[in-house]
Design a protein around this motif. Structure first.
Motif, PDB file in Angstrom:
ATOM      1  N   ALA A   1      11.722  -2.434  38.470  1.00 28.59           N
ATOM      2  CA  ALA A   1      11.513  -3.661  37.704  1.00 28.59           C
ATOM      3  C   ALA A   1      12.633  -3.849  36.690  1.00 28.59           C
ATOM      4  O   ALA A   1      13.015  -2.906  36.000  1.00 28.59           O
ATOM      5  CB  ALA A   1      10.157  -3.597  36.981  1.00 28.59           C
ATOM      6  N   PRO A   2      13.180  -5.045  36.597  1.00 30.51           N
ATOM      7  CA  PRO A   2      14.251  -5.303  35.636  1.00 30.51           C
ATOM      8  C   PRO A   2      13.772  -5.054  34.209  1.00 30.51           C
ATOM      9  O   PRO A   2      12.653  -5.402  33.852  1.00 30.51           O
ATOM     10  CB  PRO A   2      14.579  -6.790  35.859  1.00 30.51           C
ATOM     11  N   GLU A   3      14.615  -4.463  33.415  1.00 32.56           N
ATOM     12  CA  GLU A   3      14.270  -4.192  32.022  1.00 32.56           C
ATOM     13  C   GLU A   3      14.760  -5.342  31.151  1.00 32.56           C
ATOM     14  O   GLU A   3      15.790  -5.264  30.496  1.00 32.56           O
ATOM     15  CB  GLU A   3      14.865  -2.864  31.575  1.00 32.56           C
ATOM     16  N   GLU A   4      14.006  -6.425  31.150  1.00 34.29           N
ATOM     17  CA  GLU A   4      14.352  -7.599  30.362  1.00 34.29           C
ATOM     18  C   GLU A   4      13.342  -7.739  29.238  1.00 34.29           C
ATOM     19  O   GLU A   4      12.137  -7.698  29.464  1.00 34.29           O
ATOM     20  CB  GLU A   4      14.337  -8.857  31.222  1.00 34.29           C
ATOM     21  N   GLU A   5      13.853  -7.918  28.047  1.00 31.92           N
ATOM     22  CA  GLU A   5      12.977  -8.061  26.900  1.00 31.92           C
ATOM     23  C   GLU A   5      12.167  -9.346  27.029  1.00 31.92           C
ATOM     24  O   GLU A   5      12.703 -10.410  27.293  1.00 31.92           O
ATOM     25  CB  GLU A   5      13.800  -8.090  25.613  1.00 31.92           C
ATOM     26  N   ASN A   6      10.846  -9.208  26.884  1.00 28.06           N
ATOM     27  CA  ASN A   6       9.910 -10.338  26.905  1.00 28.06           C
ATOM     28  C   ASN A   6       9.765 -11.003  28.275  1.00 28.06           C
ATOM     29  O   ASN A   6       9.149 -12.056  28.389  1.00 28.06           O
ATOM     30  CB  ASN A   6      10.315 -11.404  25.875  1.00 28.06           C
ATOM     31  N   ALA A   7      10.371 -10.435  29.307  1.00 25.89           N
ATOM     32  CA  ALA A   7      10.195 -11.017  30.642  1.00 25.89           C
ATOM     33  C   ALA A   7       8.743 -10.854  31.074  1.00 25.89           C
ATOM     34  O   ALA A   7       8.090  -9.849  30.766  1.00 25.89           O
ATOM     35  CB  ALA A   7      11.128 -10.353  31.638  1.00 25.89           C
ATOM     36  N   ARG A   8       8.246 -11.833  31.811  1.00 26.87           N
ATOM     37  CA  ARG A   8       6.857 -11.800  32.237  1.00 26.87           C
ATOM     38  C   ARG A   8       6.760 -11.494  33.722  1.00 26.87           C
ATOM     39  O   ARG A   8       7.629 -11.874  34.507  1.00 26.87           O
ATOM     40  CB  ARG A   8       6.167 -13.130  31.928  1.00 26.87           C
TER      41      ARG A   8
END
Length: 285
Positions: A222-229
């Motif tokens: 899973a991509p580690e994106e801040e605040n991604a849903r």
């Protein structure tokens, strides 16, 4: 001399039933159900039409009268039975492309906009989108609407819907959720999309990154994106992802817009099946 507990006067037996009913009607549906366990008197009063009429949305009769799917038997149910029927059995309203239910724990109103009620770029062009009924696609989860939208192939993905706050419960925080599933043959849906919820009279529109595929559907971590849903699975076999939230103040008539878009990467995408957008109370059990 100490009196036996059995001899202590039960104050509830001294209260008039009208007083008990008035008290319970000002609580919540879960409280009303719990109070029915206090005594036989409470049990009778807590199930009364007076109590559950107060716990139902004030305009529930008008909504039912405008339904295109509700059974005439709803009109003969007790108010308690009607409450729980509207919790568990969505009724279609308007032209049949919207549904109405009640939030079981609060009694607040919930709506779902079916795919036909949404704006979809190129949605009526068969080259890009197809519309399926349940009979035409038995492998899809059960839908409350007559049709769902199936993405055939687009590079410019833009889907939106609007709802008027005046039909929602006042003084309530609502969340908007995209309800969808992913077909067996999909492509291009591994790229992040943008989601937003805003009042139409506001100029600013903040988007948040989201992933339509669940982490188990991705071939990579899973991509580690801040605040991604990310989506979650629903009990009705569909998936949902939160698009955003808003607070519906009392006596304020505004329009809320909800958007899904991917217009930056512009890769070709297919396999997304849209059921609709659900608007329901947040932060409630």
């Amino acid at each position: 001399m100490k009196r036996k507990i059995s001899e202590i006067m039960d104050i509830t037996s001294e209260l008039p039933e009208e007083c008990i009913a008035d008290i319970i009607s000002k609580t919540s549906p879960p409280d009303a159900c719990r109070m029915s366990l206090v005594s036989q008197t409470f049990s009778s009063v807590a199930a009364s039409n007076f109590v559950w009429e107060a716990l139902l949305p004030p305009d529930h009769q008008q909504i039912i009268s405008e339904s295109v799917s509700s059974s005439p038997s709803l009109n003969i149910l007790s108010k308690k039975d009607l409450y729980f029927s509207l919790c568990d059995n969505p009724i279609l309203i308007g032209n049949g492309n919207r549904s109405f239910t009640i939030h079981k724990w609060s009694g607040k109103k919930c709506y779902m906009l079916g795919a036909r009620e949404l704006g979809i770029i190129w949605g009526d062009v068969a080259q890009y989108w197809k519309w399926y009924s349940l009979a035409e696609s038995p492998v899809l989860p059960k839908s409350r609407f007559s049709e769902v939208a199936h993405l055939v192939n687009v590079c410019w993905l833009h889907v939106w819907g609007t709802i008027e706050t005046k039909i929602l419960s006042p003084n309530t925080r609502y969340g908007a959720y995209l309800i969808y599933t992913i077909g067996d043959r999909f492509r291009g849906l591994d790229k992040p999309v943008k989601l937003s919820v805003r009042f139409l009279d506001e100029i600013r529109c903040d988007f948040i990154n989201a992933h339509l595929l669940s982490t188990t559907s991705m071939d990579i971590d899973a991509p580690e994106e801040e605040n991604a849903r990310f989506p979650r699975d629903r009990e009705d076999k569909w998936m949902e992802i939160e698009m955003g939230e808003f607070f519906n103040y009392d006596q304020v008539d505004r329009v809320v817009e909800m958007q899904l878009r991917e217009t930056e990467v512009l890769n070709w995408k297919s396999g997304l099946v849209i059921h609709g957008i659900e608007v329901r109370p947040k932060d409630l059990r």
